[in-house]
Design an enzyme around this catalytic site. Structure first.
Site, PDB file in Angstrom:
ATOM      1  N   ASN A 102     -19.532   3.674  10.587  1.00  0.00           N
ATOM      2  CA  ASN A 102     -19.419   2.238  10.358  1.00  0.00           C
ATOM      3  C   ASN A 102     -19.239   1.459  11.649  1.00  0.00           C
ATOM      4  OD1 ASN A 102     -19.659   2.082   7.483  1.00  0.00           O
ATOM      5  ND2 ASN A 102     -17.629   2.981   7.311  1.00  0.00           N
TER       6      ASN A 102
ATOM      7  N   TYR B 263       0.838  -1.199   0.000  1.00  0.00           N
ATOM      8  CA  TYR B 263       0.000   0.000   0.000  1.00  0.00           C
ATOM      9  C   TYR B 263       0.876   1.253   0.000  1.00  0.00           C
ATOM     10  CZ  TYR B 263      -3.768  -3.195   1.477  1.00  0.00           C
ATOM     11  OH  TYR B 263      -4.676  -4.226   1.565  1.00  0.00           O
TER      12      TYR B 263
END
Length: 339
Positions: free
Chosen positions: A296, A57
């Protein structure tokens, strides 16, 4: 008050928060580091204890950012997971699951994450060019050295997981998890991977539960993607494009009244849906703003009843992809190293 529950990971004694903060695209150089750090703090404030990243990443930058953001937090209170396999450099040994690459990548990840060990070290993809015995023995040695506590895989097929577990168990380091893509629209793990993992003692740690943002309902049929959204981004659009037809987007909008009746946002409905699967230990969420993390995380502990699950299936029906042959096909081509 947000209550993020914890679940055992496979047949291990390790507990992970059922909501995991992941830093794939959101911490992949797309937002400022102070905002990234704020998202990590919001995750901690919400009771999220588990953080997922990977060496690829942003070419290691995401691990560095996460390491800095978690600095000063009691290490024993955290579960940190990272991954190895995809290219981390231009050299011929800078990719794959050879012993050389696994050992070198693990040491580099530990430096970037500012920790002596990771709780979960995962094979980011299957490497058909390296003997599986070599891969599993390298992982086992890292566990014995205390540099990884548990090992898992990501986007492996049922047959690959079965063979890997067959080799790992005699070494005393069984695979405990698989990290696949999974959502209301993408259910390719259900026919083969989930049954195999249930039999072998692995849990799923699923990514993209909101289908790259499509299941949040922010993309509307007949309209351009909102500016700054994943579908409007050159990198993110590669993964979300297959969901951007008016047919899919119109059906997704039909989920809105179901979410409202359940007292959930669209994103929360999507996360709660994947957590309904008993083989799913956790859902990975990303965020570009701290309030998205709180939204979330608020689904923690919420369970959808059978009637809601049935209504969701009736809305999406033939749009759902369940073909097990498509496991990892979105990411089958190993990306080239980018300087």
């Amino acid at each position: 008050m947000i209550v993020v529950e914890h679940r055992y990971l496979g047949h291990s004694g390790l507990k992970v928060s059922e909501i995991i903060f992941g830093n794939w695209l959101t911490l992949d150089g797309q937002i400022a580091e102070d905002t990234q750090a704020a998202c990590v703090r919001a995750a901690l404030d919400a009771g999220i204890t588990t953080f997922d990243t990977a060496d690829i990443y942003s070419r290691g930058h995401a691990e560095e950012v996460l390491g800095r953001a978690l600095a000063g937090i009691r290490r024993e209170s955290l579960v940190i997971a990272t991954k190895v396999c995809l290219p981390t450099g231009p050299g011929p040994n800078d990719r794959g699951l050879s012993r050389k690459h696994i050992m070198e990548s693990c040491h580099a990840s530990l430096r970037r994450l500012r920790t002596d060990y990771v709780d979960l070290y995962q094979a980011h993809r299957f490497d058909g060019n390296t003997p599986l015995e070599e891969t599993i023995r390298a992982f086992a040695d890292l566990v014995r050295q205390g540099k990884a506590l548990h090992i898992g895989v990501s986007e492996w097929t049922a047959a690959q997981i079965e063979k890997g577990q067959e080799l790992a168990r005699p070494l005393g380091v069984p695979l405990v998890s698989n990290q696949p893509q999974y959502s209301m629209l993408w259910r390719v793990i259900e026919p083969e991977v989930v049954p195999m993992c249930e039999r072998l003692g692995l849990s799923q740690i699923v990514f993209s539960p909101v289908a790259q943002g499509v299941l949040t309902g922010k993309y509307l049929p007949g309209r351009e993607a909102p500016a700054g959204s994943r579908a409007d981004d050159a990198q993110g659009s590669r993964f979300v494009s297959r969901y951007m037809s008016d047919t899919v987007l119109e059906r997704v909008q039909r989920l809105r009244p179901i979410a409202e009746e359940a007292g959930l946002t669209m994103a929360q409905l999507a996360v709660a849906w994947v957590l309904r699967n008993p083989n799913v230990a956790a859902a990975i969420i990303g965020a570009s703003r701290p309030e998205q993390v709180a939204e979330n995380a608020a689904v923690g502990g919420r369970r959808l009843d059978d009637s809601i699950m049935k209504r969701i299936d009736e809305v999406l029906d033939e749009l759902v992809d369940r073909d097990p042959a498509k496991t990892a096909t979105m990411f089958a081509v190993m990306p080239a190293w980018r300087r």
